[in-house]
Write an enzyme that holds these catalytic residues in place. Sequence first.
Site, PDB file in Angstrom:
ATOM      1  N   ASP A  22       3.962   7.730  -7.558  1.00 55.98           N
ATOM      2  CA  ASP A  22       4.770   7.361  -6.813  1.00 55.98           C
ATOM      3  C   ASP A  22       6.487   7.150  -7.270  1.00 55.98           C
ATOM      4  O   ASP A  22       7.301   7.360  -6.380  1.00 55.98           O
ATOM      5  CB  ASP A  22       4.612   5.650  -6.322  1.00 55.98           C
ATOM      6  CG  ASP A  22       3.406   5.825  -5.644  1.00 55.98           C
ATOM      7  OD1 ASP A  22       2.973   6.467  -4.676  1.00 55.98           O
ATOM      8  OD2 ASP A  22       2.479   4.708  -6.008  1.00 55.98           O
ATOM      9  N   HIS A  34      -0.457   1.579 -12.604  1.00 56.90           N
ATOM     10  CA  HIS A  34      -1.205   1.610 -11.236  1.00 56.90           C
ATOM     11  C   HIS A  34      -2.387   0.851 -11.206  1.00 56.90           C
ATOM     12  O   HIS A  34      -2.992   0.584 -12.487  1.00 56.90           O
ATOM     13  CB  HIS A  34      -1.559   3.144 -11.062  1.00 56.90           C
ATOM     14  CG  HIS A  34      -2.239   3.628  -9.595  1.00 56.90           C
ATOM     15  ND1 HIS A  34      -3.402   3.231  -9.212  1.00 56.90           N
ATOM     16  CD2 HIS A  34      -1.408   4.181  -8.744  1.00 56.90           C
ATOM     17  CE1 HIS A  34      -3.345   3.659  -7.969  1.00 56.90           C
ATOM     18  NE2 HIS A  34      -2.406   4.092  -7.691  1.00 56.90           N
ATOM     19  N   HIS A  72       0.948  -1.116   0.204  1.00 54.25           N
ATOM     20  CA  HIS A  72       0.085   0.024   0.027  1.00 54.25           C
ATOM     21  C   HIS A  72       0.855   1.325   0.097  1.00 54.25           C
ATOM     22  O   HIS A  72       0.865   1.895  -0.821  1.00 54.25           O
ATOM     23  CB  HIS A  72      -0.908   0.021   1.259  1.00 54.25           C
ATOM     24  CG  HIS A  72      -1.860   0.952   1.353  1.00 54.25           C
ATOM     25  ND1 HIS A  72      -2.204   1.740   0.126  1.00 54.25           N
ATOM     26  CD2 HIS A  72      -2.804   1.567   2.356  1.00 54.25           C
ATOM     27  CE1 HIS A  72      -3.133   2.921   0.698  1.00 54.25           C
ATOM     28  NE2 HIS A  72      -3.370   2.635   1.717  1.00 54.25           N
TER      29      HIS A  72
END
Length: 427
Positions: free
Chosen positions: A367, A309, A266
């Site tokens: 990210d 993603h 996560h």
Amino acid sequence: MADKKAQLSIEGLDQPIELPVYSGTKGPDVIDVRSLIDSGYFTFDPGFVSTASCESEITYIDGANGVLLHRGYPIDQLADNSNFIELCYLLLNGELPTEEQYKEFDKCVRNHTMVHEQIANFFKGFRRDAHPMAVLCGVIGALSAFYHDNLDITDPSNREVSAIRLIAKMPTLAAMCYKYNIGQPFMYPRNDLSYAENFLYMMFGNPCEPFEVNPVAAKAMDRIFMLHADHEQNASTSTVRLAGSTGANPFACISAGIAALWGPAHGGANEAVLMMLDEIGDESEENIQRYVDRAKDKDDSFRLMGFGHRVYRNFDPRAKVMKETCDEVLEELGVGNNPKLKIAKRLEQIALEDEYFIERKLYPNVDFYSGIILEALGIPTNMFTVIFALSRTTGWISHWNEMITKGVRIGRPRQLYKGHTERDYPE
């Protein structure tokens, strides 16, 4: 009232089961299966991939088309025109603040940035080499022992005070986790600085000399906070809601969210990006291409982290904003000779030009860019998830507040039991 109805036919039942179907303002319709228990059935949905666990007005995601809306506003518009404090107000209250409301909210957050002095003693109970997430998880959960004067969750004013306290104190506590880890003295917050400036000051300032926050770094930090503020019903948000459904205090609920976020599946994605860059190591073109070829080989365990993603089947709408910020930071700080960052920029170029990545829509995600920015700012990788938690706190507390406001039953998932049937204890 249901917008329409669905009928479920099950072999062995004389009549089909009629189930209400509801429509939201956007997104797929949902089938209300709560009455299935009356016919002796549960639904089976491991991972809740097809289950709407709640009704919410806060965030909407359309992963197929790369859409992320906070209270109806596209994330790229918010990132370009707003700031983190205004976004906090929006998520909590549903509308953008007026100028007067913004000033009052900003002042309130600034006035709650300090933490109880005894919390510094609480830190001393942790080993110096403890992971900052372990420390943060414990300290946030313990806040209810220091701030137990406004914990009546049925009182809207108590919930508001708790929300403000959490948003305001998270940067202070996150920076304390870092300072404790490296053995430096804690820095008190300064109310003359913005939210992002204050965090960077408490992270990198020291009592021995003045510290000036780079405005480009502060802008980048503010955007990182904004782009991680909320992301609908993910694992940690659902954890906060489930804990909150028991009537637990907000500090305990946010601590539960931090624990869920700590999981590498996560919250550890941007940390995984830096670990990947470390593994690649050599910045030569031949070496980088060798790792790219390994990533394309389905029989090789190596994977490029920070590309694609799970939710967004198209381009991550946050990534475009983060890429612009990343370029600004690298140019301002002049860290282009950093080997990790050289590798990262080359991987980005390959992903945006190579047909293999384009066909599979494996674009660099938020990210990937946030990991590069945090590395460029000098923030160690063990603090990446702490910063994620700092950012996401406003989303968590907004969902918690919405849930309590609307009323909630305690969460109690069911199971498909596959164990032994009843058997006698051996004599």
